[in-house]
Design an enzyme around this catalytic site. Structure first.
Site, mmCIF file in Angstrom:
data_model
loop_
_atom_site.group_PDB
_atom_site.id
_atom_site.type_symbol
_atom_site.label_atom_id
_atom_site.label_comp_id
_atom_site.label_asym_id
_atom_site.label_seq_id
_atom_site.Cartn_x
_atom_site.Cartn_y
_atom_site.Cartn_z
ATOM 1 N N ALA A 192 0.864 -1.169 0.000
ATOM 2 C CA ALA A 192 0.000 0.000 0.000
ATOM 3 C C ALA A 192 0.907 1.228 0.000
ATOM 4 O O ALA A 192 2.062 1.162 0.430
ATOM 5 C CB ALA A 192 -0.907 -0.022 1.224
ATOM 6 N N GLY A 241 0.785 -4.954 1.124
ATOM 7 C CA GLY A 241 -0.436 -5.102 0.325
ATOM 8 C C GLY A 241 -0.194 -5.840 -0.984
ATOM 9 O O GLY A 241 -1.127 -6.433 -1.536
ATOM 10 N N GLU A 298 -0.303 -9.399 -0.040
ATOM 11 C CA GLU A 298 -1.715 -9.697 0.241
ATOM 12 C C GLU A 298 -2.536 -9.816 -1.045
ATOM 13 O O GLU A 298 -3.456 -10.622 -1.126
ATOM 14 C CB GLU A 298 -2.290 -8.600 1.162
ATOM 15 C CG GLU A 298 -1.682 -8.655 2.555
ATOM 16 C CD GLU A 298 -2.013 -7.435 3.391
ATOM 17 O OE1 GLU A 298 -1.656 -6.315 2.980
ATOM 18 O OE2 GLU A 298 -2.622 -7.598 4.461
ATOM 19 N N GLU A 325 4.941 -4.786 7.361
ATOM 20 C CA GLU A 325 4.146 -3.748 8.039
ATOM 21 C C GLU A 325 4.681 -3.402 9.426
ATOM 22 O O GLU A 325 4.673 -2.234 9.817
ATOM 23 C CB GLU A 325 2.673 -4.195 8.133
ATOM 24 C CG GLU A 325 1.903 -4.065 6.836
ATOM 25 C CD GLU A 325 2.002 -5.283 5.930
ATOM 26 O OE1 GLU A 325 2.887 -6.136 6.159
ATOM 27 O OE2 GLU A 325 1.195 -5.376 4.990
HETATM 28 N N1 CO8 Z 1 4.510 3.206 -1.027
HETATM 29 C C1 CO8 Z 1 4.851 4.370 -1.639
HETATM 30 N N2 CO8 Z 1 5.955 4.511 -2.397
HETATM 31 C C2 CO8 Z 1 6.760 3.434 -2.526
HETATM 32 C C3 CO8 Z 1 6.469 2.204 -1.924
HETATM 33 C C4 CO8 Z 1 5.273 2.101 -1.144
HETATM 34 N N3 CO8 Z 1 4.868 0.963 -0.561
HETATM 35 N N4 CO8 Z 1 7.455 1.332 -2.224
HETATM 36 C C5 CO8 Z 1 8.334 2.016 -2.997
HETATM 37 N N5 CO8 Z 1 7.914 3.268 -3.175
HETATM 38 C C6 CO8 Z 1 8.573 4.335 -3.950
HETATM 39 C C7 CO8 Z 1 9.780 4.891 -3.210
HETATM 40 O O1 CO8 Z 1 9.401 5.856 -2.248
HETATM 41 C C8 CO8 Z 1 10.584 5.456 -4.361
HETATM 42 O O2 CO8 Z 1 10.026 6.695 -4.723
HETATM 43 P P1 CO8 Z 1 11.006 7.943 -5.104
HETATM 44 O O3 CO8 Z 1 11.748 7.471 -6.329
HETATM 45 O O4 CO8 Z 1 10.051 9.053 -5.375
HETATM 46 O O5 CO8 Z 1 11.898 8.163 -3.933
HETATM 47 C C9 CO8 Z 1 10.305 4.496 -5.493
HETATM 48 O O6 CO8 Z 1 9.107 3.788 -5.145
HETATM 49 C C10 CO8 Z 1 11.408 3.473 -5.690
HETATM 50 O O7 CO8 Z 1 11.629 2.823 -4.455
HETATM 51 P P2 CO8 Z 1 13.077 2.730 -3.751
HETATM 52 O O8 CO8 Z 1 13.944 3.865 -4.152
HETATM 53 O O9 CO8 Z 1 12.854 2.525 -2.271
HETATM 54 O O10 CO8 Z 1 13.622 1.393 -4.433
HETATM 55 P P3 CO8 Z 1 14.701 0.364 -3.824
HETATM 56 O O11 CO8 Z 1 15.059 -0.543 -4.932
HETATM 57 O O12 CO8 Z 1 15.783 1.084 -3.104
HETATM 58 O O13 CO8 Z 1 13.865 -0.488 -2.722
HETATM 59 C C11 CO8 Z 1 11.958 -1.676 -1.855
HETATM 60 C C12 CO8 Z 1 12.785 -1.286 -3.112
HETATM 61 C C13 CO8 Z 1 12.784 -2.586 -0.958
HETATM 62 C C14 CO8 Z 1 10.718 -2.392 -2.341
HETATM 63 C C15 CO8 Z 1 11.586 -0.398 -1.083
HETATM 64 O O14 CO8 Z 1 10.997 0.539 -1.983
HETATM 65 C C16 CO8 Z 1 10.604 -0.619 0.037
HETATM 66 O O15 CO8 Z 1 10.995 -1.105 1.096
HETATM 67 N N6 CO8 Z 1 9.340 -0.224 -0.167
HETATM 68 C C17 CO8 Z 1 8.319 -0.305 0.847
HETATM 69 C C18 CO8 Z 1 7.867 -1.709 1.061
HETATM 70 C C19 CO8 Z 1 6.853 -1.778 2.175
HETATM 71 O O16 CO8 Z 1 7.144 -1.495 3.314
HETATM 72 N N7 CO8 Z 1 5.633 -2.172 1.825
HETATM 73 C C20 CO8 Z 1 4.554 -2.316 2.767
HETATM 74 C C21 CO8 Z 1 3.749 -1.075 2.822
HETATM 75 S S1 CO8 Z 1 2.527 -1.172 4.116
HETATM 76 C C22 CO8 Z 1 1.290 -2.061 3.421
HETATM 77 O O17 CO8 Z 1 1.349 -2.502 2.319
HETATM 78 C C23 CO8 Z 1 0.099 -2.278 4.293
HETATM 79 C C24 CO8 Z 1 -1.049 -2.861 3.521
HETATM 80 C C25 CO8 Z 1 -2.302 -2.826 4.284
HETATM 81 C C26 CO8 Z 1 -2.741 -1.428 4.511
HETATM 82 C C27 CO8 Z 1 -3.902 -1.404 5.409
HETATM 83 C C28 CO8 Z 1 -4.056 -0.024 5.986
HETATM 84 C C29 CO8 Z 1 -5.004 -0.004 7.092
#
Ligand code: CO8
Length: 261
Positions: free
Chosen positions: A67, A112, A115, A135
């Protein structure tokens, strides 16, 4: 202009291919994307020209990286709850689509994204795919069904380890845990997903739908209720032309010509 800004959809010979298309944010699911997915899934449920569905992510890096964290960061508790419920409703619809749904996991499937893959019937992964429920590293629980579907798929102990640590695992480990059905080279991913879809589409369509309904209904209830449900759908199959044809074809040593009814 396309009907969808954050998704692509194409009916490829009866296989509806959904591509989550926000590669600049690693296909993270924001509110607009979820609303579009909801609308698309409703349309697919009613579209008899779509016999199977494949869900994948745009670009070569991510399936869905979760998400959208930027969207969620300022949410109040009441909004977080509403966002979770809305996401759960969309994923429940995917899980209960009449058509079989295959996740073609081409890269990161986190939070997400994992999921979303769990809500599909079958998961095929590229060998570079990565899975996880990170998460807790953000101070939240999974909210789109992960605490429920992950233990149902891979067992309580293994699911708890992934949920409590937030660790990311590679495709080989996901296969070992039973989280994915098959691992292939990235260049073969869509073809492998298509091959399974086509094989399923060659079977009695009503029977496949009833298998799906029986598994989904049965896993949410006790064994007696589940087998009673199975008896009902088994009986229903005998009202279809496909049952007569499938059995006649076997007896006549030929391939069946199913019509999906
Ligand atoms: N949300 C928003 N933006 C994201 C996300 C995300 N989940 N993942 C990546 N991005 C964006 C980054 O911010 C970045 O943007 P920018 O270029 O503008 O800085 C771009 O995508 C590229 O990402 P990275 O530079 O971080 O790329 P890397 O290769 O260095 O890393 C990863 C890749 C490991 C995937 C890293 O991006 C990461 O850890 N992302 C987050 C993963 C995460 O924590 N996901 C879980 C999110 S929480 C969730 O899903 C909960 C679901 C249920 C919600 C229910 C709510 C009640």
């Amino acid at each position: 202009m396309s009907e969808y800004q954050n998704l692509m959809f194409e009916n490829q010979d009866g296989i509806g291919v959904i591509t989550v298309n926000r590669p600049q944010a690693l296909n993270a699911l924001n509110a607009d994307t979820m609303a579009e997915l909801d609308r698309l899934v409703d349309a697919i449920a009613k579209d008899s020209a779509v016999k199977a569905v494949i869900i994948t992510g745009a670009g070569d890096k991510a399936f869905v990286a979760g998400a959208d964290i930027a969207y969620m960061q300022p949410l109040a508790a009441v909004d977080g709850r509403a966002w979770g419920k809305a996401g759960q409703a969309v994923f429940n619809k995917i899980e209960n689509l009449p058509q079989p749904v295959i996740a073609a996991v081409n890269g990161f499937a986190l939070g997400g994204g994992c999921e979303l893959a769990l809500a599909c019937d079958i998961r095929i992964a590229a060998d570079k795919a990565k899975f996880g429920q990170p998460e807790v590293t953000l101070g939240i629980t999974p909210g789109f069904g992960g605490t429920q579907r992950l233990p149902r798929l891979i067992g309580k102990g293994r699911a708890k380890e992934l949920l409590y640590t937030g660790d990311m695992i590679d495709a080989a480990e996901a296969y070992r845990l039973g989280l994915v059905n098959k691992v292939v080279a990235p260049g073969e991913l869509m073809e492998a997903a298509r091959a399974i879809a086509l094989k399923i589409m060659s079977r009695g369509q009503f029977a496949v739908q009833m298998c799906k309904a029986a598994v989904n209904e049965g896993l949410d209830t006790d064994l007696d209720t589940g087998v009673a449900y199975e008896a009902e759908v088994f009986g229903l199959c005998f009202a279809t032309a496909d049952q007569k044809e499938g059995m006649a074809a076997f007896l006549e040593k030929r391939k069946p010509a199913f019509i999906g009814k």
